[in-house]
Design an enzyme around this catalytic site. Structure first.
Site, mmCIF file in Angstrom:
data_model
loop_
_atom_site.group_PDB
_atom_site.id
_atom_site.type_symbol
_atom_site.label_atom_id
_atom_site.label_comp_id
_atom_site.label_asym_id
_atom_site.label_seq_id
_atom_site.Cartn_x
_atom_site.Cartn_y
_atom_site.Cartn_z
ATOM 1 N N ARG A 73 0.806 -1.230 0.000
ATOM 2 C CA ARG A 73 0.000 0.000 0.000
ATOM 3 C C ARG A 73 0.833 1.271 0.000
ATOM 4 N NH1 ARG A 73 -2.980 -3.064 3.641
ATOM 5 N NH2 ARG A 73 -4.781 -4.020 2.654
ATOM 6 N N LYS A 95 3.357 11.719 -10.339
ATOM 7 C CA LYS A 95 2.607 10.798 -11.199
ATOM 8 C C LYS A 95 3.453 9.562 -11.451
ATOM 9 C CE LYS A 95 -0.318 13.845 -14.018
ATOM 10 N NZ LYS A 95 -0.552 14.306 -15.394
ATOM 11 N N GLU A 137 10.428 19.950 -23.374
ATOM 12 C CA GLU A 137 9.625 20.206 -22.165
ATOM 13 C C GLU A 137 10.090 21.501 -21.493
ATOM 14 O OE1 GLU A 137 6.985 18.441 -21.529
ATOM 15 O OE2 GLU A 137 7.316 16.439 -22.355
ATOM 16 N N LYS A 179 7.288 23.769 -12.885
ATOM 17 C CA LYS A 179 6.502 22.539 -12.688
ATOM 18 C C LYS A 179 6.092 22.394 -11.222
ATOM 19 C CE LYS A 179 5.521 17.879 -13.512
ATOM 20 N NZ LYS A 179 5.665 16.657 -14.253
ATOM 21 N N GLU A 189 -4.545 17.343 -10.901
ATOM 22 C CA GLU A 189 -4.934 17.784 -12.229
ATOM 23 C C GLU A 189 -6.411 18.178 -12.293
ATOM 24 O OE1 GLU A 189 -2.601 16.021 -15.449
ATOM 25 O OE2 GLU A 189 -4.455 15.901 -16.589
ATOM 26 N N ARG A 193 -3.009 22.182 -13.327
ATOM 27 C CA ARG A 193 -1.995 21.254 -13.844
ATOM 28 C C ARG A 193 -2.212 20.936 -15.325
ATOM 29 N NH1 ARG A 193 0.632 16.268 -10.413
ATOM 30 N NH2 ARG A 193 2.082 15.626 -12.009
ATOM 31 N N ASN A 197 -0.303 20.295 -20.119
ATOM 32 C CA ASN A 197 -0.636 19.502 -21.300
ATOM 33 C C ASN A 197 -0.452 20.297 -22.591
ATOM 34 O OD1 ASN A 197 -1.336 17.250 -19.804
ATOM 35 N ND2 ASN A 197 -3.461 17.894 -19.577
ATOM 36 N N HIS A 200 0.608 18.799 -25.882
ATOM 37 C CA HIS A 200 0.582 17.351 -25.681
ATOM 38 C C HIS A 200 -0.598 16.628 -26.337
ATOM 39 C CE1 HIS A 200 3.975 17.884 -23.095
ATOM 40 N NE2 HIS A 200 4.005 16.613 -22.781
ATOM 41 N N HIS A 204 0.940 13.805 -28.308
ATOM 42 C CA HIS A 204 0.652 12.385 -28.059
ATOM 43 C C HIS A 204 0.108 11.705 -29.309
ATOM 44 C CE1 HIS A 204 0.314 12.945 -23.425
ATOM 45 N NE2 HIS A 204 1.487 12.450 -23.761
ATOM 46 N N HIS A 216 9.245 11.317 -27.431
ATOM 47 C CA HIS A 216 8.153 12.107 -26.862
ATOM 48 C C HIS A 216 8.411 13.617 -27.030
ATOM 49 C CE1 HIS A 216 4.997 13.347 -24.115
ATOM 50 N NE2 HIS A 216 5.896 14.023 -23.417
HETATM 51 N N1 LIG Z 1 5.491 11.076 -14.363
HETATM 52 C C1 LIG Z 1 5.458 12.163 -15.097
HETATM 53 O O1 LIG Z 1 4.995 13.219 -14.677
HETATM 54 C C2 LIG Z 1 6.012 12.101 -16.486
HETATM 55 C C3 LIG Z 1 6.231 13.279 -17.201
HETATM 56 C C4 LIG Z 1 6.789 13.192 -18.454
HETATM 57 C C5 LIG Z 1 7.120 11.958 -18.994
HETATM 58 N N2 LIG Z 1 6.894 10.830 -18.272
HETATM 59 C C6 LIG Z 1 7.242 9.505 -18.811
HETATM 60 O O2 LIG Z 1 8.644 9.447 -18.991
HETATM 61 C C7 LIG Z 1 8.925 8.514 -20.021
HETATM 62 C C8 LIG Z 1 9.957 9.095 -20.947
HETATM 63 O O3 LIG Z 1 11.115 9.338 -20.202
HETATM 64 P P1 LIG Z 1 12.551 9.528 -20.887
HETATM 65 O O4 LIG Z 1 12.432 10.461 -22.020
HETATM 66 O O5 LIG Z 1 13.478 9.838 -19.788
HETATM 67 O O6 LIG Z 1 12.823 8.117 -21.581
HETATM 68 P P2 LIG Z 1 13.474 6.761 -21.054
HETATM 69 O O7 LIG Z 1 13.301 6.588 -19.614
HETATM 70 O O8 LIG Z 1 12.951 5.691 -21.965
HETATM 71 O O9 LIG Z 1 15.034 6.976 -21.362
HETATM 72 C C9 LIG Z 1 15.442 7.121 -22.699
HETATM 73 C C10 LIG Z 1 16.627 6.203 -23.007
HETATM 74 O O10 LIG Z 1 17.800 6.748 -22.431
HETATM 75 C C11 LIG Z 1 18.474 5.770 -21.634
HETATM 76 N N3 LIG Z 1 19.151 6.534 -20.595
HETATM 77 C C12 LIG Z 1 18.611 7.090 -19.494
HETATM 78 N N4 LIG Z 1 19.523 7.849 -18.853
HETATM 79 C C13 LIG Z 1 20.669 7.761 -19.575
HETATM 80 C C14 LIG Z 1 21.970 8.335 -19.422
HETATM 81 N N5 LIG Z 1 22.252 9.188 -18.441
HETATM 82 N N6 LIG Z 1 22.907 8.007 -20.327
HETATM 83 C C15 LIG Z 1 22.615 7.168 -21.356
HETATM 84 N N7 LIG Z 1 21.414 6.619 -21.567
HETATM 85 C C16 LIG Z 1 20.448 6.919 -20.674
HETATM 86 C C17 LIG Z 1 17.385 4.837 -21.201
HETATM 87 O O11 LIG Z 1 17.905 3.572 -20.872
HETATM 88 C C18 LIG Z 1 16.495 4.793 -22.455
HETATM 89 O O12 LIG Z 1 17.008 3.900 -23.399
HETATM 90 C C19 LIG Z 1 7.619 8.185 -20.693
HETATM 91 O O13 LIG Z 1 7.200 6.911 -20.294
HETATM 92 C C20 LIG Z 1 6.662 9.226 -20.160
HETATM 93 O O14 LIG Z 1 5.336 8.762 -20.082
HETATM 94 C C21 LIG Z 1 6.355 10.882 -17.027
HETATM 95 ZN ZN LIG Z 2 5.616 15.529 -21.978
#
Ligand SMILES: NC(=O)c1ccc[n+]([C@@H]2O[C@H](COP(=O)([O-])OP(=O)(O)OC[C@H]3O[C@@H](n4cnc5c(N)ncnc54)[C@H](O)[C@@H]3O)[C@@H](O)[C@H]2O)c1
Ligand SMILES: [Zn+2]
Length: 318
Positions: A73, A95, A137, A179, A189, A193, A197, A200, A204, A216
């Site tokens: 939990r 999130k 972003e 943020k 949200e 918040r 978006n 987005h 998306h 993304h």
């Molecule tokens: N929770 C939230 O508020 C929120 C906000 C925006 C995005 N997200 C989520 O985040 C995700 C995207 O995140 P991302 O863009 O970080 O992608 P990711 O986590 O897939 O990382 C991108 C790639 O880079 C590699 N990597 C990470 N750090 C590295 C480093 N320092 N050196 C070399 N390689 C590295 C990873 O292994 C991966 O292959 C999506 O799933 C999205 O939905 C969440």
């Molecule tokens: Zn985003």
């Protein structure tokens, strides 16, 4: 994990055996991985006094955060973001969640990390394309925030594109402030918040049509430009604003046009599956100018006719 996870574990005195890796990629941010990781914690007999340290990009943060949110939990977790996108966006706001076949991020929980540890040094190993995607972003935050913030990004764009540490730090800090301020005032949200978006809804949809062949942040850059065009055709934004958004994204080395291989109709159709769709209507969080959102008194959502969306998409084709 070998890049930054293992060295960090060593530095904070965590035995290597306590580190758990999972295969990289959005495709693994799912309930199967959530279940496998949860089982690892259960099999190790960890109790409510355990703490999860998520070292990685947004995928790791969302997935490990969701494991922590649901384990017994909810146990505490720490975010150690290693991509730019995760540093300035995904790691704060609470999130957590996973993707499902029906769409991205559809199963999850709000669960705030105890601590977010950001060390920009780890970006040294991040591929340039991933780094630039994170800048999208930062641009979104600046557009939501103020002219001064946009000016900060524009004036340091050449250095930012080269991943210059000194140029990056103030941009990172500003993004985090924006943020943080928004999510503190509207954690769930309910309204404010939704500003986050911006870009987005189209972003998306482009991402879905590209079948995740685009990053993304790249799709968000295109989304910001297309949505600025939508705002302009509604008479809410000026053509000059559209130009500014496009120029800023270009300066950051981001795509601003929809790839020719994509059909505008397919992108429009993909907007309908966006989880922000409410009661059949797709809502856009539209900027009317830098620091100004449309319908700020009505939850920041604007319904837009299909014709207006299609026109803006067609005007944004390469
Ligand atoms: N929770 C939230 O508020 C929120 C906000 C925006 C995005 N997200 C989520 O985040 C995700 C995207 O995140 P991302 O863009 O970080 O992608 P990711 O986590 O897939 O990382 C991108 C790639 O880079 C590699 N990597 C990470 N750090 C590295 C480093 N320092 N050196 C070399 N390689 C590295 C990873 O292994 C991966 O292959 C999506 O799933 C999205 O939905 C969440
Ligand atoms: Zn985003």
């Amino acid at each position: 994990m070998p890049l930054h996870g293992a060295p960090l574990a060593q530095r904070i005195g965590v035995p290597a055996d306590d580190c758990i890796a999972f295969p990289a990629g959005e495709g693994n941010k799912n309930r199967i991985e959530w279940s496998r990781l949860t089982n690892v914690l259960l099999n190790r007999g960890l109790g409510r006094d355990a703490i999860v340290v998520a070292v990685g990009g947004g995928v790791t943060g969302d997935l490990a955060g969701f494991v922590a949110a649901t384990y017994m939990r909810g146990i505490p977790y720490v975010q150690v973001p290693t991509t730019l996108l995760a540093m300035l966006d995904a790691s704060i706001g609470g999130k957590t969640g996973v993707d499902t076949p029906a769409g991205k991020n559809l199963v999850g929980a709000f669960h705030h990390p105890e601590l977010v540890l950001i060390d920009p040094d780890v970006l040294g190993t991040l591929p340039q394309r991933e780094f630039r995607a994170g800048l999208a972003e930062a641009l979104k935050h600046a557009l939501i925030d103020s002219h001064a913030h946009l000016e900060l990004i524009m004036s340091s764009a050449p250095a930012l594109v080269d991943a210059d540490r000194r140029a990056l730090e103030p941009v990172l800090v500003r993004s985090l402030q924006v943020k943080q301020a928004i999510v503190q005032r509207d954690e769930r949200e309910g309204g404010l918040r939704k500003m986050l978006n911006a870009g987005h809804t189209i972003g998306h949809a482009v991402e879905a049509v590209a079948e995740y062949g685009m990053l993304h942040g790249e799709c968000v850059a295109i989304g910001l430009v297309v949505e600025a065009r939508i705002a302009a055709s509604l008479g809410a934004a000026s053509p000059d604003f559209v130009d500014r958004v496009r120029r800023a994204a270009e300066l950051l080395g981001l795509p601003v046009a929809i790839p020719e291989s994509m059909q505008p109709e397919a992108i429009l159709a993909a907007t309908a599956t966006d989880k922000k769709a409410r009661a059949g209507a797709v809502e856009y969080a539209l900027l009317s100018d830098v620091g100004q959102m449309l319908n700020s008194d009505a939850g920041f959502g604007t319904a837009v006719s299909d014709e207006v969306v299609l026109d803006a998409l067609r005007a944004s084709m390469r």
